[in-house]
Design a protein around this motif. Structure first.
Motif, short mmCIF file in Angstrom:
data_model
loop_
_atom_site.label_atom_id
_atom_site.label_comp_id
_atom_site.label_asym_id
_atom_site.label_seq_id
_atom_site.Cartn_x
_atom_site.Cartn_y
_atom_site.Cartn_z
N LEU A 174 0.80 -1.17 -0.04
CA LEU A 174 0.25 -0.01 0.13
C LEU A 174 1.04 1.19 -0.05
O LEU A 174 2.14 1.18 0.35
CB LEU A 174 -0.78 0.05 1.28
CG LEU A 174 -0.37 0.48 2.54
CD1 LEU A 174 -1.45 0.58 3.67
CD2 LEU A 174 0.58 -0.49 2.98
N GLY A 175 0.21 2.40 -0.33
CA GLY A 175 0.98 3.52 -0.45
C GLY A 175 2.02 3.92 -1.42
O GLY A 175 1.82 3.07 -2.51
N PHE A 176 2.94 4.82 -1.10
CA PHE A 176 3.89 5.38 -1.94
C PHE A 176 4.46 4.44 -2.94
O PHE A 176 5.01 3.31 -2.33
CB PHE A 176 4.84 6.16 -1.51
CG PHE A 176 4.78 7.57 -1.14
CD1 PHE A 176 3.59 8.29 -1.79
CD2 PHE A 176 5.57 8.41 -0.52
CE1 PHE A 176 3.24 9.44 -1.36
CE2 PHE A 176 5.32 9.84 -0.39
CZ PHE A 176 4.44 10.33 -0.87
N CYS A 177 4.48 4.51 -4.26
CA CYS A 177 5.34 3.59 -4.93
C CYS A 177 6.68 4.20 -5.31
O CYS A 177 6.91 5.49 -4.76
CB CYS A 177 4.66 3.53 -6.26
SG CYS A 177 4.40 5.07 -6.95
N PHE A 178 7.72 3.52 -5.65
CA PHE A 178 9.09 3.93 -5.98
C PHE A 178 9.01 5.27 -6.84
O PHE A 178 9.72 6.36 -6.39
CB PHE A 178 10.01 3.08 -6.25
CG PHE A 178 9.96 2.61 -7.71
CD1 PHE A 178 9.18 1.60 -7.99
CD2 PHE A 178 10.58 3.31 -8.77
CE1 PHE A 178 8.97 1.32 -9.41
CE2 PHE A 178 10.45 3.06 -9.93
CZ PHE A 178 9.69 1.88 -10.35
N SER A 222 0.02 7.47 -4.30
CA SER A 222 0.57 8.82 -3.79
C SER A 222 0.00 9.11 -2.40
O SER A 222 0.11 10.55 -2.13
CB SER A 222 -0.12 9.82 -4.81
OG SER A 222 -1.33 9.50 -4.89
N THR A 223 -0.10 8.19 -1.65
CA THR A 223 -0.45 8.76 -0.10
C THR A 223 0.64 8.38 0.67
O THR A 223 1.32 7.44 0.52
CB THR A 223 -1.76 7.59 0.42
OG1 THR A 223 -2.55 7.64 -0.84
CG2 THR A 223 -2.22 7.85 1.62
N PRO A 224 1.12 9.44 1.29
CA PRO A 224 2.46 9.42 2.24
C PRO A 224 2.27 8.62 3.29
O PRO A 224 0.95 8.49 3.90
CB PRO A 224 2.73 10.80 2.79
CG PRO A 224 1.45 11.61 2.14
CD PRO A 224 0.39 10.91 1.30
N ILE A 271 -1.15 7.39 6.09
CA ILE A 271 -1.53 6.04 6.41
C ILE A 271 -1.41 5.97 7.86
O ILE A 271 -2.37 5.42 8.49
CB ILE A 271 -0.70 5.02 5.85
CG1 ILE A 271 -0.69 5.41 4.14
CG2 ILE A 271 -1.05 3.56 6.19
CD1 ILE A 271 0.02 4.56 3.53
N ALA A 272 -0.25 6.19 8.78
CA ALA A 272 0.18 6.05 9.99
C ALA A 272 -1.05 6.92 10.90
O ALA A 272 -1.71 6.56 11.79
CB ALA A 272 1.22 6.62 10.40
#
Ligand code: SF4
Length: 298
Positions: free
Chosen positions: A9-13, A260-262, A266-267
């Motif tokens: 989940l979340g940011f890709c490279f 594109s979600t940092p 998410i935290a």
């Protein structure tokens, strides 16, 4: 309430590298990013705070240095930027570049270019920008409207669900049995991983929370995937969007997020869900008094 997190989940490279590049260059020289670096308002607000300018129109750019986003752009657009005397920094994701190269190869082989993707999306605009007459399709009806060609050369937007892409390629083959259809699978690996992790998560949960920008194509696709396997799916941009009445004490709640979600967002969502769960266990703790995490791009 039990919390589960998707395996991917979340940011890709690609997004992570583009953000790092923008922040590094901005320390050296004034930079304007042409278009949204990512489709996430929280991240964009953070970039503005760091002095990075964001413009959609080239005519509005006043800095020497212009950055092309991870979504990439066409050679024609790059030539336009150069013709105005700008220095270009390209944060184009290598997997978007691969999609451009795949389409160019198919056209060189004599095929008519077709992109499976969302019309008007910045990545699709970049992909199609060098090929006049390139068709963009996202449904069987779009394919029905195409004229027959001796050969179709097909690639896809990198963030499309691969099952949809394959189904549309099959349909194209059935619709035009006399035509040759050459297909290059350009859905990126991070999208495939997030899609399959979201599906597996949704199958195990009573509720799924999908975190990501309202304009983020891959986040919307994650929502659609989860909805196929779970009846209660909520799309939020921030922890503050969560509502306690979406959840019940016995629920298993899954969390996933677009590319594109940092990490910090998410935290924050996970922390708030954790607090909801704790508040049920100790009902005298009012959720409204619980601390909200602050945002910072990792
Ligand atoms: S979603 Fe895929 S193609 Fe787009 S930036 Fe991330 S890794 Fe690259």
């Amino acid at each position: 309430m039990k919390l589960l997190r998707a395996d991917h989940l979340g940011f890709c490279f690609g997004v992570r590298d583009a953000l790092t590049l923008a922040q590094t260059e901005a320390q050296r020289t004034p930079v304007t990013v042409l278009g949204d670096l990512v489709h996430n308002q929280t991240v964009l607000a953070d970039l503005r705070e760091r002095g990075i300018r964001l413009e959609r129109e080239l005519s509005a750019v006043t800095t020497d240095t212009v950055m092309i986003t991870a979504h990439g752009t066409s050679e024609r657009r790059l030539a336009e930027v150069r013709a105005r005397g700008h220095h270009i920094i390209e944060a184009t994701c290598p997997l978007v570049r691969h999609a451009h190269e795949s389409l160019a190869t198919l056209v060189k082989q004599g095929c008519h270019p077709v992109v499976i993707g969302q019309k008007g999306h910045v990545e699709v605009v970049g992909l199609t920008g060098d090929f006049d007459g390139c068709d963009v399709v996202l449904s069987e009806a779009d394919i029905d409207a195409l004229p027959a060609r001796p050969c179709f050369g097909v690639v896809s937007q990198t963030t499309q669900p691969v099952a949809r892409v394959r189904a549309l390629v099959d349909y194209l083959r059935r619709r035009f049995p006399q035509s040759e259809v050459r297909f290059r699978d350009t859905v990126c690996q991070p999208t495939k991983q997030r899609q399959s992790a979201a599906e597996s998560l949704a199958r195990r949960c009573d509720v799924v929370v999908v975190i990501g920008g309202a304009q983020s194509n891959n986040t919307r696709e994650l929502v659609a995937t989860c909805q196929r396997h779970c009846r209660r799916v909520h799309h939020v941009q921030l922890a503050a969007d969560l509502r306690r009445d979406w959840f019940h004490p016995d629920d298993t709640v899954g969390v996933t997020a677009g590319t594109s979600t940092p990490d910090s967002v998410i935290a924050g969502v996970e922390l708030t869900l954790q607090r909801f769960a704790e508040a049920w266990e100790s009902p005298r703790v009012p959720v409204s008094t619980l601390p909200q995490p602050e945002f910072a791009v990792a």
